[in-house]
Write a protein that holds these residues in place. Structure first.
Motif, PDB file in Angstrom:
ATOM      1  N   LYS A 183       0.833  -1.205   0.000  1.00  0.00           N
ATOM      2  CA  LYS A 183       0.000   0.000   0.000  1.00  0.00           C
ATOM      3  C   LYS A 183       0.863   1.249   0.000  1.00  0.00           C
ATOM      4  O   LYS A 183       0.562   2.225  -0.713  1.00  0.00           O
ATOM      5  N   GLU A 184       1.960   1.227   0.765  1.00  0.00           N
ATOM      6  CA  GLU A 184       2.889   2.358   0.804  1.00  0.00           C
ATOM      7  C   GLU A 184       3.527   2.608  -0.562  1.00  0.00           C
ATOM      8  O   GLU A 184       3.901   3.736  -0.881  1.00  0.00           O
ATOM      9  N   ARG A 185       3.625   1.568  -1.372  1.00  0.00           N
ATOM     10  CA  ARG A 185       4.256   1.683  -2.696  1.00  0.00           C
ATOM     11  C   ARG A 185       3.230   1.786  -3.823  1.00  0.00           C
ATOM     12  O   ARG A 185       3.588   1.716  -5.003  1.00  0.00           O
ATOM     13  N   ASN A 186       1.969   1.953  -3.446  1.00  0.00           N
ATOM     14  CA  ASN A 186       0.887   2.069  -4.419  1.00  0.00           C
ATOM     15  C   ASN A 186       0.864   0.902  -5.405  1.00  0.00           C
ATOM     16  O   ASN A 186       0.564   1.076  -6.593  1.00  0.00           O
ATOM     17  N   THR A 187       1.225  -0.270  -4.903  1.00  0.00           N
ATOM     18  CA  THR A 187       1.209  -1.485  -5.722  1.00  0.00           C
ATOM     19  C   THR A 187      -0.026  -2.294  -5.358  1.00  0.00           C
ATOM     20  O   THR A 187      -0.175  -2.727  -4.217  1.00  0.00           O
ATOM     21  N   PRO A 188      -0.930  -2.507  -6.305  1.00  0.00           N
ATOM     22  CA  PRO A 188      -2.142  -3.280  -5.989  1.00  0.00           C
ATOM     23  C   PRO A 188      -1.821  -4.762  -5.786  1.00  0.00           C
ATOM     24  O   PRO A 188      -1.108  -5.369  -6.585  1.00  0.00           O
TER      25      PRO A 188
END
Length: 440
Positions: free
Chosen positions: A347-352
Motif C-alpha cells: 500500500k505504501e508503494r501504491n502497488t495493488p
C-alpha cells in the motif's frame, strides 16, 4: 549412565510365561521368529562411527529390536490394560487405539481393556469421567474417522493420584498415545510406579503432527498431515494466479519445527516461500522477505507463501511468554501478522495486491489417517503391546533407521527434533521454492 547403555529398556522382572503366540525359533522354516532379547540394531550407521568402533574396540551404540518375545512377563489371561490419548488431535489416533485393542485381545487373549477418557484427566477420579470398556467390536470401525474415540485433553494431573487410580483398578499396563508432553507425563507415572515397587508397564506411542519427537524417524499422523495439506496448497496457488499480484498465505501447524510446512511444499511444488521456526528472517531491508516478495511479484505476478505457526516469533515486539496447559509457549499469530505487514508494504508503494489468508490447521489434524499412516499406526500398536507383555516399561515403540525398535522415553524427550538448515531436506525445499537462502 554411560553412552553405551543409554538405550537400555527397563524391565519389570523376569519373563516366566510362555507367549500364547505360536511363532518359530528356527531360521528357514518360513515362519516369523520370536525376537530375542539379545537382538540389537546399530543406532549410528555412519562410516565414521563404524571406523571409531573398529579403532577403539568399543561396541556400537545399539537399540533393542521391537517384536514378540518367546517368554513374557505377564500372565496374559489375567492382564488389565488401559489406553489414554492426550494432547492435540492428530490423524491416526483411532488407528492406534484399535491396533492396541486388537493385539491385546487376539494375540494375547487379554479380556479386560479399559479406555481412559479425556487424557490424563480420566485418571483423576475427581473429574468424574469414568472408564470405557474396550473390545474388538467397540473399536472395529473407529480407524475410519479422525480425532480420538476416547477424547483428549491438555495438561497433567497429580502423578500420585494417577498411579493410585491405576493401582486401585488393578491396571497392569498403560498405553499413552501422545507427543512430548504426554510422553514426559507417562514417564513420570512410570517413575512413581517404580518408587512404589509396583509392577505396571507404561508405554508411549509417539503422536505428534509436527514430527518433532527426537531420535525417531517419524511420528504417526505426520505423513497424513502434509498429505492433506498438499491439495490445499494447490488450491491456494490457483487462487493466487487468479488475480493480478495475487498472494496466498497458508499457515500450517508446526509450533517448534517446520516439517509439515516444508514437506507439504515439497509434495506440492507450487510454493514460492516457506517460513519455518528453525530459520530467522527479517521483513525489512534489501535482503528481507518483503523485498524478495516484491521481486517475485514483479517477475511472476503471483506468490504462494507457506508459514509454520511457530515461525517469525522474534518479529513480535514486547511479546509476553504465555504457556498453554501442556506447558507449550503460546505463539502470536504469524499468519495474520504477515498478511497485515504485506498489505501495508505494498500500500505504501501504491502497488495493488490481492491477499488471501488460509488457516486449515484444524481440518488437517482431524483428518483420518491415510493408507501409509494407517499401516504405520497398526505396526506401532502391535510392537507397543509386544513390549508391554514382555514386561518392558518407560519406552516408546518407534522406528529408527527404518527399523522398529524400543527407545527409552527419557531419551526421546530430551529435546525437540528440528529441521537441519544445513541438511539435504531443507536444501531440497530451497531448490523447490527458489526462495533466497537467507531472508534478512
Amino acid at each position: 549412565m554411560s553412552i553405551t547403555n543409554r538405550f537400555n529398556i527397563e524391565q519389570l522382572g523376569e519373563s516366566q510365561f510362555d507367549s500364547p503366540i505360536k511363532l518359530s525359533t528356527t531360521k528357514g522354516d518360513n515362519l516369523f521368529d520370536f525376537v530375542s532379547e539379545s537382538d540389537r540394531l546399530v543406532f549410528d550407521l555412519s562410516l565414521a562411527h563404524y571406523n571409531h568402533c573398529l579403532s577403539t574396540g568399543e561396541a556400537p551404540i545399539c537399540l533393542q529390536q521391537a517384536g514378540p518375545r518367546q517368554h513374557i512377563y505377564f500372565n496374559s489371561k489375567e492382564v488389565t490394560a488401559a489406553i489414554v490419548t492426550c494432547g492435540g488431535l492428530c490423524p491416526g489416533i483411532n488407528n492406534v487405539i484399535r491396533g492396541v485393542v486388537m493385539a491385546l485381545h487376539y494375540f494375547y487373549g487379554v479380556k479386560r481393556i479399559i479406555g481412559i477418557p479425556y487424557g490424563y484427566e480420566g485418571l483423576n477420579p475427581e473429574k468424574g469421567h469414568g472408564f470405557v470398556e474396550l473390545n474388538p467390536e467397540k473399536v472395529r470401525d473407529i480407524h475410519q474417522f479422525g480425532g480420538t474415540f476416547l477424547g483428549s485433553s491438555r495438561g497433567g494431573q497429580d502423578v500420585g493420584v494417577m498411579v493410585d487410580t491405576l493401582q486401585k483398578n488393578h491396571v497392569d499396563m498403560l498405553f499413552a498415545i501422545g507427543g512430548d508432553g504426554t510422553l514426559k507425563g507417562v514417564n513420570a507415572i512410570g517413575e512413581e510406579i517404580s518408587r512404589r515397587n509396583a509392577k505396571i508397564s507404561v508405554v508411549g506411542i509417539p503422536k505428534t503432527i509436527d514430527n518433532d519427537i527426537d531420535l525417531i524417524d517419524e511420528s504417526f499422523g505426520f505423513e497424513t498431515a502434509f498429505d492433506v495439506a498438499s491439495p490445499i496448497l494447490r488450491d491456494a496457488h490457483n487462487e493466487a494466479t487468479g488475480a493480478y499480484n495475487g498472494i496466498s498465505i497458508i499457515k500450517l501447524m508446526g509450533r517448534d519445527s517446520g516439517f509439515i510446512a516444508a514437506s507439504a511444499s515439497l509434495a506440492m511444488p507450487v510454493v514460492n516461500f516457506v517460513l519455518v521456526p528453525e530459520m530467522n528472517f527479517s521483513l525489512e531491508g534489501d535482503n528481507g522477505f518483503l523485498k524478495a516478495l516484491e521481486q517475485r511479484l514483479e517477475q511472476k505476478k503471483h506468490a504462494v507463501i507457506v508459514v509454520a505457526e511457530g515461525a517469525g516469533q522474534e518479529l513480535f515486539k514486547n511479546r509476553k511468554e504465555i504457556k498453554d496447559a501442556s506447558g507449550n509457549i503460546k505463539h502470536e499469530d504469524i499468519g495474520v501478522f504477515l498478511k497485515e505487514k504485506i498489505g501495508d508494504y505494498f500500500k505504501e508503494r501504491n502497488t495493488p495486491v490481492t491477499i488471501k489468508y488460509i488457516d486449515p490447521s484444524y481440518i488437517i489434524r482431524c483428518a483420518p489417517a491415510n493408507s501409509s499412516d494407517s499401516v504405520y499406526c497398526s505396526v506401532l500398536a502391535y510392537h507397543a503391546v509386544h513390549g508391554a507383555m514382555a514386561g518392558k516399561t518407560k519406552f516408546v515403540a518407534s522406528k529408527v533407521n527404518n527399523k522398529y525398535v524400543y527407545v527409552p522415553i527419557s531419551e526421546v524427550t530430551k529435546k525437540r527434533k528440528k529441521i537441519d538448515l544445513e541438511g539435504e531436506f531443507w536444501f531440497s525445499v530451497l531448490q523447490s521454492t527458489g526462495q533466497p537462502f537467507f531472508l534478512g
